[in-house]
Design a protein around this motif. Sequence first.
Motif, PDB file in Angstrom:
ATOM      1  N   VAL A 154       1.000  -1.293  -0.116  1.00  0.00           N
ATOM      2  CA  VAL A 154      -0.060  -0.037  -0.043  1.00  0.00           C
ATOM      3  C   VAL A 154       0.906   1.341  -0.022  1.00  0.00           C
ATOM      4  O   VAL A 154       0.705   2.225  -0.615  1.00  0.00           O
ATOM      5  CB  VAL A 154      -0.848  -0.025   1.175  1.00  0.00           C
ATOM      6  CG1 VAL A 154      -1.452   1.342   1.420  1.00  0.00           C
ATOM      7  CG2 VAL A 154      -1.859  -0.808   1.130  1.00  0.00           C
ATOM      8  N   CYS A 155       1.817   1.367   0.768  1.00  0.00           N
ATOM      9  CA  CYS A 155       2.499   2.619   0.867  1.00  0.00           C
ATOM     10  C   CYS A 155       3.634   3.009  -0.342  1.00  0.00           C
ATOM     11  O   CYS A 155       3.776   3.946  -0.829  1.00  0.00           O
ATOM     12  CB  CYS A 155       3.588   2.383   2.148  1.00  0.00           C
ATOM     13  SG  CYS A 155       2.985   2.394   3.893  1.00  0.00           S
ATOM     14  N   VAL A 156       4.067   1.706  -1.023  1.00  0.00           N
ATOM     15  CA  VAL A 156       4.970   1.777  -2.282  1.00  0.00           C
ATOM     16  C   VAL A 156       3.875   2.321  -3.246  1.00  0.00           C
ATOM     17  O   VAL A 156       4.217   3.335  -3.996  1.00  0.00           O
ATOM     18  CB  VAL A 156       5.358   0.547  -2.755  1.00  0.00           C
ATOM     19  CG1 VAL A 156       6.034   0.472  -4.153  1.00  0.00           C
ATOM     20  CG2 VAL A 156       6.437   0.064  -1.673  1.00  0.00           C
ATOM     21  N   MET A 157       2.663   1.898  -3.622  1.00  0.00           N
ATOM     22  CA  MET A 157       1.773   2.387  -4.567  1.00  0.00           C
ATOM     23  C   MET A 157       1.289   3.516  -4.105  1.00  0.00           C
ATOM     24  O   MET A 157       0.836   4.367  -5.036  1.00  0.00           O
ATOM     25  CB  MET A 157       0.891   1.258  -4.759  1.00  0.00           C
ATOM     26  CG  MET A 157       1.042  -0.082  -5.186  1.00  0.00           C
ATOM     27  SD  MET A 157       2.169  -0.150  -6.689  1.00  0.00           S
ATOM     28  CE  MET A 157       1.030   0.566  -7.958  1.00  0.00           C
ATOM     29  N   TRP A 158       1.100   3.957  -2.905  1.00  0.00           N
ATOM     30  CA  TRP A 158       0.715   5.140  -2.521  1.00  0.00           C
ATOM     31  C   TRP A 158       1.599   6.164  -2.904  1.00  0.00           C
ATOM     32  O   TRP A 158       1.229   7.436  -3.130  1.00  0.00           O
ATOM     33  CB  TRP A 158       0.309   5.158  -0.864  1.00  0.00           C
ATOM     34  CG  TRP A 158      -0.326   6.602  -0.562  1.00  0.00           C
ATOM     35  CD1 TRP A 158      -1.019   7.350  -1.234  1.00  0.00           C
ATOM     36  CD2 TRP A 158      -0.481   6.488   1.052  1.00  0.00           C
ATOM     37  NE1 TRP A 158      -1.664   8.311  -0.058  1.00  0.00           N
ATOM     38  CE2 TRP A 158      -1.269   7.714   1.010  1.00  0.00           C
ATOM     39  CE3 TRP A 158      -0.144   6.062   2.201  1.00  0.00           C
ATOM     40  CZ2 TRP A 158      -1.512   8.475   2.331  1.00  0.00           C
ATOM     41  CZ3 TRP A 158      -0.650   6.433   3.561  1.00  0.00           C
ATOM     42  CH2 TRP A 158      -1.274   7.622   3.514  1.00  0.00           C
ATOM     43  N   PHE A 159       3.007   6.045  -2.842  1.00  0.00           N
ATOM     44  CA  PHE A 159       4.019   6.850  -3.018  1.00  0.00           C
ATOM     45  C   PHE A 159       3.848   7.253  -4.539  1.00  0.00           C
ATOM     46  O   PHE A 159       4.251   8.272  -5.033  1.00  0.00           O
ATOM     47  CB  PHE A 159       5.245   6.344  -2.508  1.00  0.00           C
ATOM     48  CG  PHE A 159       6.301   7.388  -2.507  1.00  0.00           C
ATOM     49  CD1 PHE A 159       6.410   8.700  -1.996  1.00  0.00           C
ATOM     50  CD2 PHE A 159       7.438   7.129  -3.872  1.00  0.00           C
ATOM     51  CE1 PHE A 159       7.771   9.508  -2.170  1.00  0.00           C
ATOM     52  CE2 PHE A 159       8.426   7.902  -3.790  1.00  0.00           C
ATOM     53  CZ  PHE A 159       8.550   9.022  -3.246  1.00  0.00           C
ATOM     54  N   LEU A 160       3.898   5.970  -5.204  1.00  0.00           N
ATOM     55  CA  LEU A 160       4.128   6.112  -6.698  1.00  0.00           C
ATOM     56  C   LEU A 160       2.760   6.820  -7.121  1.00  0.00           C
ATOM     57  O   LEU A 160       2.886   7.830  -8.352  1.00  0.00           O
ATOM     58  CB  LEU A 160       3.527   4.682  -7.407  1.00  0.00           C
ATOM     59  CG  LEU A 160       3.616   4.757  -8.926  1.00  0.00           C
ATOM     60  CD1 LEU A 160       4.748   5.153  -9.394  1.00  0.00           C
ATOM     61  CD2 LEU A 160       3.400   3.221  -9.232  1.00  0.00           C
ATOM     62  N   CYS A 161       1.467   6.896  -6.536  1.00  0.00           N
ATOM     63  CA  CYS A 161       0.337   7.434  -6.958  1.00  0.00           C
ATOM     64  C   CYS A 161       0.629   8.991  -6.684  1.00  0.00           C
ATOM     65  O   CYS A 161       0.122  10.128  -7.273  1.00  0.00           O
ATOM     66  CB  CYS A 161      -0.854   7.215  -6.199  1.00  0.00           C
ATOM     67  SG  CYS A 161      -1.596   5.686  -6.808  1.00  0.00           S
ATOM     68  N   PHE A 162       1.218   9.253  -5.501  1.00  0.00           N
ATOM     69  CA  PHE A 162       1.647  10.832  -5.206  1.00  0.00           C
ATOM     70  C   PHE A 162       2.467  11.473  -6.218  1.00  0.00           C
ATOM     71  O   PHE A 162       2.325  12.627  -6.344  1.00  0.00           O
ATOM     72  CB  PHE A 162       2.332  10.854  -3.860  1.00  0.00           C
ATOM     73  CG  PHE A 162       2.824  12.131  -3.399  1.00  0.00           C
ATOM     74  CD1 PHE A 162       2.104  13.125  -2.996  1.00  0.00           C
ATOM     75  CD2 PHE A 162       4.211  12.341  -3.545  1.00  0.00           C
ATOM     76  CE1 PHE A 162       2.444  14.303  -2.534  1.00  0.00           C
ATOM     77  CE2 PHE A 162       4.714  13.661  -2.964  1.00  0.00           C
ATOM     78  CZ  PHE A 162       3.789  14.600  -2.690  1.00  0.00           C
ATOM     79  N   ILE A 163       3.478  10.805  -6.675  1.00  0.00           N
ATOM     80  CA  ILE A 163       4.309  11.304  -7.567  1.00  0.00           C
ATOM     81  C   ILE A 163       3.620  11.512  -8.841  1.00  0.00           C
ATOM     82  O   ILE A 163       3.813  12.546  -9.659  1.00  0.00           O
ATOM     83  CB  ILE A 163       5.512  10.210  -7.873  1.00  0.00           C
ATOM     84  CG1 ILE A 163       6.356   9.959  -6.534  1.00  0.00           C
ATOM     85  CG2 ILE A 163       6.470  10.531  -9.182  1.00  0.00           C
ATOM     86  CD1 ILE A 163       7.342   9.274  -6.780  1.00  0.00           C
ATOM     87  N   LEU A 164       2.739  10.537  -9.433  1.00  0.00           N
ATOM     88  CA  LEU A 164       2.021  10.668 -10.758  1.00  0.00           C
ATOM     89  C   LEU A 164       0.993  12.099 -10.418  1.00  0.00           C
ATOM     90  O   LEU A 164       0.657  12.389 -11.447  1.00  0.00           O
ATOM     91  CB  LEU A 164       1.415   9.453 -10.980  1.00  0.00           C
ATOM     92  CG  LEU A 164       2.297   8.263 -11.291  1.00  0.00           C
ATOM     93  CD1 LEU A 164       1.507   7.000 -11.689  1.00  0.00           C
ATOM     94  CD2 LEU A 164       3.148   8.412 -12.464  1.00  0.00           C
ATOM     95  N   THR A 165       0.681  12.249  -9.261  1.00  0.00           N
ATOM     96  CA  THR A 165      -0.285  13.181  -8.991  1.00  0.00           C
ATOM     97  C   THR A 165       0.608  14.579  -8.911  1.00  0.00           C
ATOM     98  O   THR A 165       0.043  15.326 -10.008  1.00  0.00           O
ATOM     99  CB  THR A 165      -0.937  13.153  -7.331  1.00  0.00           C
ATOM    100  OG1 THR A 165      -1.739  11.897  -7.597  1.00  0.00           O
ATOM    101  CG2 THR A 165      -1.985  14.135  -7.373  1.00  0.00           C
ATOM    102  N   VAL A 166       1.517  14.925  -8.427  1.00  0.00           N
ATOM    103  CA  VAL A 166       2.292  16.196  -8.454  1.00  0.00           C
ATOM    104  C   VAL A 166       2.699  16.559  -9.829  1.00  0.00           C
ATOM    105  O   VAL A 166       2.819  17.478 -10.142  1.00  0.00           O
ATOM    106  CB  VAL A 166       3.435  16.115  -7.393  1.00  0.00           C
ATOM    107  CG1 VAL A 166       2.617  16.026  -5.918  1.00  0.00           C
ATOM    108  CG2 VAL A 166       4.192  15.140  -7.430  1.00  0.00           C
ATOM    109  N   SER A 167       3.065  15.366 -10.543  1.00  0.00           N
ATOM    110  CA  SER A 167       3.606  15.677 -11.884  1.00  0.00           C
ATOM    111  C   SER A 167       2.247  15.682 -12.987  1.00  0.00           C
ATOM    112  O   SER A 167       2.811  15.793 -14.043  1.00  0.00           O
ATOM    113  CB  SER A 167       4.600  14.419 -12.165  1.00  0.00           C
ATOM    114  OG  SER A 167       3.794  13.261 -12.277  1.00  0.00           O
ATOM    115  N   ASN A 168       1.298  15.667 -12.383  1.00  0.00           N
ATOM    116  CA  ASN A 168       0.110  15.581 -13.280  1.00  0.00           C
ATOM    117  C   ASN A 168      -0.037  14.505 -14.416  1.00  0.00           C
ATOM    118  O   ASN A 168      -0.684  14.635 -15.466  1.00  0.00           O
ATOM    119  CB  ASN A 168      -0.120  17.229 -14.106  1.00  0.00           C
ATOM    120  CG  ASN A 168      -0.472  18.294 -12.809  1.00  0.00           C
ATOM    121  OD1 ASN A 168      -1.286  17.838 -12.353  1.00  0.00           O
ATOM    122  ND2 ASN A 168      -0.052  19.433 -13.222  1.00  0.00           N
TER     123      ASN A 168
END
Length: 610
Positions: free
Chosen positions: A273-287
Amino acid sequence: MVVCKESLEGEVLLKGLEMPKLKKEEKSRMKESSAPQTLAGLEYKVDDCPPWHTTILLGFQHYLMLLSSNLATPAIFATIMCASGNKQVTSTLMGNMLFACGIGTVLQTVFGSRLPIVQCPAFAYVVPMLAMIDIEEFACPDFTAAGNSTTGDTQLSQDEYWKTRLNMLAGSGMVAAVVEILIGASGLINILLRFIGPLTVAPTIMMIGLGVTELGFELAGKHWGIALGTLILIVLLSECIPKFSIKVPCRCSRCPDKTEIVFHKMFSVIISVCVMWFLCFILTVSNAFPTDEKVYGYEARTDLRTDFIHDAPWFSFPYPGKFGVPVFNTAMFVGMIAGVLTSIIESIGDYYTCARIAGAVPPPPSAVNRGILLEGVDCILAILVGSGFGVTSCSQNIGVISLTKVGSRRVVFVAGILLMFFGCFSKMSAFVVTVPDPIIGAAFIVLFAVLTAVGGSNLQYVDLNSPRNMIVMGMALFVGLALPPWLTANQNLFQQLDSGSRQVVTALLGNNIFMACFTAILLDNLMPGTVEERGLVAWRQVNENAGSDPDDDNNNMMTLKTYDLPFGMEYLRKWKWTYYLPFCPTFLGMGKCCSKEDDHQLSASNGYKV
């Protein structure tokens, strides 16, 4: 074929033919054939105590899963309270929910069933309430229309209304919880347990997992790439990557040469969950994820629920009477009773499943009675602190035990402490709420798939070549899966019933777990079949053999001492009147008298005989 005790004396199955006494080796083989096969690779069983640093991380994993799987619960209950869309109310209910689940978990692990079961919001109470708000009498008024507020302030009027509704739900729910307490304390569960065998437990537990398939795939389908990544990570960490050893860079004589690495198995859910959550965060801030809510993939963004973080208070301690005095309502009470019956059936199935995957023997009647009694107490406490709904055994956290191979009671006790802590510090829980739906959906799919399989594994006790057993199993699953959707599409057929009867019928027929269990009990006990065919011999032999042989190598693992209270057992064994209390660990059973022979058996089996 497994042979029962009565059959050895030639009274049940051998039709009067005398059977020679079995030798010690034959008895040993019979015990091995009837012993339950616990899940392979358990790192910690129910009575084991992991190191404290490991325990806290494992407890946080349970907290994370409970919170993730109940993100929508406060919003659903806010709708029942006629406060839909009110972020402040939803945030308050979230904190109260976590605090209530924490209290229930601590009490259940210490004084209740003594199994590692987390307590979570009982949807059995929510379902009849959702059906009730469709009735004109309990429908929510339109607060945006003119003339609804007697004070001239629409927002104030809505605040008063949802608090009134909450107090009405609280009063009705507390009285319904008293009924659950009486059922557990009186031993009425014992009567029900006489009709429950593996053919009842298997479809009941399987329906818990199959009943949420739609929700799991709906959440995961919001972004299948993220969901599949989470699912693959969980499976890889928990099952595919084996345990391995590494050299310890220490020259001290006390240090071992190598240490075994198993953290990836124990923490497979939280790591994924933490790994994929962090990946989603990166993809969110990079739009990289779309910013238009109508475009596929938007739901994978991590900034969709940031308003919860801003609205949640830093500290909020729930206490009784915070929103007013509870008020009793007859119609709501009738709907709550249906929830109580469904919750009891679900909890009994959870007890058997949790015991199986945590390395314990099936719970004796006294532990089941005590668990149901404590669930009633937990419901009252949960309602008093402002959660508005009762609590029950949490099936998804049993799936966590199966995946992580950690069934320690201490871990779940610490999870209860963490739930109480984060229930008071709402900002921290609001931060976890930002986990995207696809990640939650993927965790749902894996955990409930494992739970479904664990439920089906109870069929190892029955004769799977019997057409009779196949009919029982198939009908139970079919009714549980097909009847609730039919009821939803044909509610107009029950309009001629009065509101109270309609609520009960809707709550019972619309609950897939209850219908599967009820169908299995009915067919399994009415259709002709031998005790071996139904699996009852092997099922009950487990309890009879548990802890009775001091020479048994499995005696330390498979013992009824698991269900003893943490203190005071020496006094309970001295007081003969405790042998008659259905919820006491020394309970002998309905209609049994306490004799010197019973005293000897109680001492030999660490407290009581099943």
